[in-house]
Enzyme design. Structure first.
Site, mmCIF file in Angstrom:
data_model
loop_
_atom_site.group_PDB
_atom_site.id
_atom_site.type_symbol
_atom_site.label_atom_id
_atom_site.label_comp_id
_atom_site.label_asym_id
_atom_site.label_seq_id
_atom_site.Cartn_x
_atom_site.Cartn_y
_atom_site.Cartn_z
ATOM 1 N N ASP A 122 19.511 -12.017 43.165
ATOM 2 C CA ASP A 122 19.974 -12.270 41.791
ATOM 3 C C ASP A 122 19.513 -11.225 40.780
ATOM 4 O O ASP A 122 19.838 -11.337 39.583
ATOM 5 C CB ASP A 122 19.516 -13.664 41.332
ATOM 6 N N ASP A 183 28.259 -14.624 45.797
ATOM 7 C CA ASP A 183 27.710 -14.290 44.485
ATOM 8 C C ASP A 183 27.062 -12.904 44.494
ATOM 9 O O ASP A 183 27.010 -12.206 43.480
ATOM 10 C CB ASP A 183 26.652 -15.317 44.050
#
Ligand code: GLY
Length: 406
Positions: A122, A183
């Site tokens: 992330d 993602d």
């Protein structure tokens, strides 16, 4: 006199023919709304008894609540870069120096990530939304260094034997192998940027390797995507596609598909390789074909509870932003179709059905974070707001004849 009336009527007809949905959408009205909501959030954050804590980032406002739930900017709070990113976008629109100061202070709370071993993939969300936008708007050299250092950290998750980044190191045992989640495509943008801006050129190579392997294994024959692809850690062979946040392993989780559309648009921008341009259209078309009438998807396209299932406004924001960019790479009908779809998404999102208005200080209602975990269902979530304001700024640039990505 008759001729004058006729000419006026002709002029009005020509004007109507030139008025595209893109130009009809009142983008400044929507950006002014965002600016008002940013002001409300800042007032609330400053108004607490303890005073403002710049390490606490707005994350969500749950259904029925009216205040932000904030989370500490830690290495495992993947959403901590979105609020600083929103402030940078709002500063870009308003030029308000007070918003810039707030953006700088919240952004600074993420600097530690450039000096900390990677927790997971992330890092791109965290650092490129905050420092990336900050650098784009200020050219502050200290920001550049944070991005370059973080890109190197992110690259430590790349496993050459597989050819992708390991998205969640903590979940290798749970998934039974090297896991890569859709993602993760969003985090490639920071690697491409770093490779072009003084970082190691290898960073672009690993981004391309990741995109290629994902393109090959992470999609079903109809171009809908798995959330998670699991690979053999030693051989790199594809083992299985499964879900983590979707309805089932074989369903189309709306935000996963949105990340894919956005991610491959970026990969095309950075490589100009037509394979990605062809591919992203297929990934976008299957999403568009299955949308409900108001262009905002249910959280998973295959939830049997539809039409009573919750929506995911965040997916609509991500896709609107991506399609506005993608439309510029496709002159002609196809580009026009994508732009029109994006404007339809923004029109729905900007209606009373999705705007928070006075109910709470976020921009949008009706996002779904993690349905299987029963978490953040039908909520205001910070990343919906981030991609909403990004899409609005992109549309504004298009209306002004400027490059879409600023
Ligand atoms: N990156 C996690 C999500 O999309 O919810």
């Amino acid at each position: 006199m008759k001729t004058k009336v006729l000419l006026a009527a002709l002029g009005a007809c020509l004007l109507a023919a030139c008025t595209t949905p893109e130009n009809e959408f009142r983008v400044d009205e929507a950006l002014d709304y965002c600016n008002r909501q940013v002001g409300r959030t800042l007032d609330r954050l400053h108004g607490t008894d303890e005073g403002i804590d710049y390490t606490m980032m707005p994350r969500n406002i749950l259904a029925g609540e009216s205040s932000w739930n904030c989370r500490k900017a830690t290495k495992d709070e993947w959403c901590a870069g979105f609020w600083p990113g929103i402030l940078w976008y709002d500063y870009e629109y308003t030029g308000d120096e007070r918003i810039k100061e707030e953006a700088e202070k919240f952004t600074a709370s993420l600097e530690f990530l450039s000096k900390t071993p990677a927790f997971d993939h992330d890092l791109g969300f965290l650092v490129f939304c905050s420092y990336g936008n900050g650098y784009r708007l200020t050219q502050n050299p200290a920001y550049k260094q944070v991005i370059l250092d973080t890109a190197d950290t992110l690259a430590t998750l790349f496993k050459p034997q597989v050819g992708t980044m390991l998205s969640w190191p903590r979940n290798v045992e749970m998934f039974g192998g090297h896991n890569t989640i859709m993602d993760n495509m969003i985090n490639l943008e920071m690697l491409f940027w770093a490779a072009k801006n003084g970082g190691n050129p290898y960073l672009a190579d690993i981004a391309i390797s990741h995109a290629d392997k994902t393109m090959k294994y992470h999609f079903r024959p109809d171009y809908t995507s798995y959330h998670v692809a699991v690979y053999d850690t030693l051989t790199g062979n594809f083992i299985k596609g499964v879900t983590h946040q979707g309805y089932t392993d074989d369903s189309m989780w709306a935000r996963g598909q949105a990340w894919a559309i956005y991610g491959y648009t970026v990969v095309y921008r950075e490589t100009r390789d037509c394979r990605y341009l062809d591919f992203v259209q297929k990934v976008a078309d299957v999403y568009l074909k299955k949308l409900p009438e108001d262009y905002v998807p249910y959280w998973d396209f295959d939830d049997p509870a539809i039409p009573d299932a919750p929506r995911d406004a965040s997916a609509a924001c991500i896709v609107a932003s991506a399609l506005l960019e993608l439309s510029t790479y496709l002159p002609g009908d196809k580009g026009g179709k994508y732009k029109e779809a994006a404007v339809n998404m923004l029109t729905s999102l900007s209606s009373d059905n999705y705007r928070c208005g006075g109910a709470n200080p976020a921009f949008l209602l009706h996002s779904t974070g993690h349905w299987p975990a029963k978490s953040e269902i039908d909520a205001s979530i910070i990343y919906a707001d981030y991609y909403y304001i990004e899409a609005l700024l992109r549309l504004k640039r298009l209306q002004e004849g400027k490059p879409v990505t600023g």
